[in-house]
Design a protein around this motif. Structure first.
Motif, PDB file in Angstrom:
ATOM      1  N   LYS A   1       0.847  -1.211   0.000  1.00 44.51           N
ATOM      2  CA  LYS A   1       0.000   0.000   0.000  1.00 44.51           C
ATOM      3  C   LYS A   1       0.868   1.242   0.000  1.00 44.51           C
ATOM      4  O   LYS A   1       0.617   2.182  -0.755  1.00 44.51           O
ATOM      5  CB  LYS A   1      -0.895   0.020   1.249  1.00 44.51           C
ATOM      6  CG  LYS A   1      -2.130  -0.854   1.141  1.00 44.51           C
ATOM      7  CD  LYS A   1      -2.970  -0.740   2.417  1.00 44.51           C
ATOM      8  CE  LYS A   1      -3.859  -1.970   2.564  1.00 44.51           C
ATOM      9  NZ  LYS A   1      -4.425  -2.091   3.914  1.00 44.51           N
ATOM     10  N   LYS A   2       1.900   1.235   0.847  1.00 45.19           N
ATOM     11  CA  LYS A   2       2.823   2.377   0.940  1.00 45.19           C
ATOM     12  C   LYS A   2       3.463   2.664  -0.413  1.00 45.19           C
ATOM     13  O   LYS A   2       3.678   3.818  -0.780  1.00 45.19           O
ATOM     14  CB  LYS A   2       3.930   2.054   1.948  1.00 45.19           C
ATOM     15  CG  LYS A   2       3.913   2.939   3.170  1.00 45.19           C
ATOM     16  CD  LYS A   2       5.122   2.626   4.028  1.00 45.19           C
ATOM     17  CE  LYS A   2       5.312   3.693   5.089  1.00 45.19           C
ATOM     18  NZ  LYS A   2       6.341   3.297   6.063  1.00 45.19           N
TER      19      LYS A   2
ATOM     20  N   GLY B   1       2.118   2.006  -3.185  1.00 46.42           N
ATOM     21  CA  GLY B   1       1.057   2.324  -4.159  1.00 46.42           C
ATOM     22  C   GLY B   1       0.809   1.224  -5.175  1.00 46.42           C
ATOM     23  O   GLY B   1       0.270   1.467  -6.257  1.00 46.42           O
TER      24      GLY B   1
END
Ligand code: NAI
Length: 338
Positions: free
Chosen positions: A158-159, A161
């Motif tokens: 998630k970090k 993307g």
């Protein structure tokens, strides 16, 4: 001719060239932690998988030896070795499937959660590598505690993307393999004929075999249910204690990992009806991650199946499993977020 030995690199290139020109189709697979107890027999099993065209073996120690050894097998996959962090990027570039059995295993008296301190950092580093070098790959995460390392991997992705929940799968196949074996013993049948769904997570009481849904349809006495559930939940500990300090399950785990990786590759190839249990991002319960049966396709876990009807024993087990699972998941998320 002796000089042939110096031309190993060219030979490898020629074989890849041949594949590019319409040779055997296949997928590129990396194993991270390939020199370990699981990694080595898993490398062997992936080298004999006809769906694999390129096999990358990465570890922080001993990967050159394992690579030289496995590369002599006269099967299709081209094998390349990578040693240490500076080679992680080359190990991962272009991979379709990344299998991660890197990290320390349990010793007697340890729970899987005791491994968190060391393995959480290893999984973070390796998943950062995946995000950078092969963000579209399917990831099979084996490193324990799976109930926390899968949430860690999700947060890393998630970090960066690039998080696609369908492509991140925690490997719980060994629980299913054990369940099939132990249930077959009780029923007195061939384990290949048995299919036991195992849901929840991959540690102690979070491992929830659904004996009411066993195929072929079977009924178990209260004693049999209790015995089987306990044995399936503690199968890992049974091996840890028998190995007496020398580690945890490696051979049955490599078999299970190879079975699951093969299912992922069959899905990637577009084969229909490929279903396995896995610990995934899920809406089946109120928890963000949960293991159930999933259908594997070109995009990874394309369909997540519901739990189906549970009996009273299983409903009680589910509540217990969810309480422990919630904590382990949060612990993983916090490791990256805080
Ligand atoms: P092992 O200690 O024999 O092998 C682990 C390998 O990982 C070693 O070769 C080590 O050099 C390597 N490694 C350590 N740090 C690394 C890094 N940063 N990058 C790449 N490689 C690194 O352990 P074993 O028995 O192979 O177990 C590996 C993991 O799998 C453990 O965490 C264990 O708990 C877990 N496991 C999971 C199961 C499951 O059902 N999901 C079942 C059995 C074990």
């Amino acid at each position: 001719h002796p000089s042939n030995f110096k031309e190993g690199g060219d030979v490898v290139l020629k074989r890849e060239d041949c594949r590019a020109k319409g040779g055997a189709p296949g997928f590129k697979v990396a194993i991270l932690g390939a020199a370990g107890g699981i990694g080595q027999p898993l490398a062997l099993l992936m080298k004999i998988n006809p769906l694999v065209s390129v096999l990358h073996l990465y570890d922080v120690v001993n990967s050159p030896g394992v690579t030289a050894d496995v590369s002599h097998m006269d099967t299709g996959a081209v094998v390349r070795g990578f040693l240490g962090q500076p080679q992680l990027e080359s190990a991962l570039t272009g991979m379709d499937l990344v299998v991660i059995p890197a990290g320390v295993p349990r010793k007697p008296g340890m729970t899987r959660d005791d491994l968190f301190k060391i393995n959480a950092g290893i999984v973070r580093t390796l998943c950062e590598g995946v995000a950078k070098s092969c963000p579209g790959a399917i990831v099979n995460l084996i490193s324990n505690p799976v109930n926390s390392t899968v949430p860690i991997a999700a947060e890393v992705f998630k970090k960066a993307g690039i998080y696609d929940p369908k492509r991140l799968l925690g490997v719980t196949t060994l629980d299913v393999v054990r369940a099939n074996t132990f249930v077959a013993e009780v029923l007195g049948v061939d384990p290949r004929e048995v299919d036991v769904p195992v849901v929840g997570g991959h540690a102690g009481v979070t491992i929830l075999p659904l004996l009411s849904q066993v195929k072929p349809p079977s009924s178990f006495s209260a004693e049999e249910t209790e015995y089987l559930t306990n044995r399936i939940q503690n199968g890992g500990t049974e091996v840890v204690e028998a190995k007496a300090g020398a580690g945890s399950a490696t051979l049955s785990m490599a078999y299970a990992a190879a079975k699951f990786a093969n299912a992922c590759l069959r899905g990637l190839k577009g084969e229909g009806g490929v279903v396995e249990c896995a610990f995934v991002d899920s809406q089946v319960t109120e928890l963000p991650f949960f293991a159930t049966k999933v259908r594997l396709g070109r995009g990874g876990a394309e369909e997540i199946y519901q739990l189906g009807p549970l009996n009273e024993y299983e409903r009680a087990g589910l509540e217990k499993a969810k309480r422990e699972l919630a904590e382990s998941i949060q612990k993983g998320i916090n490791f990256i977020k805080k």
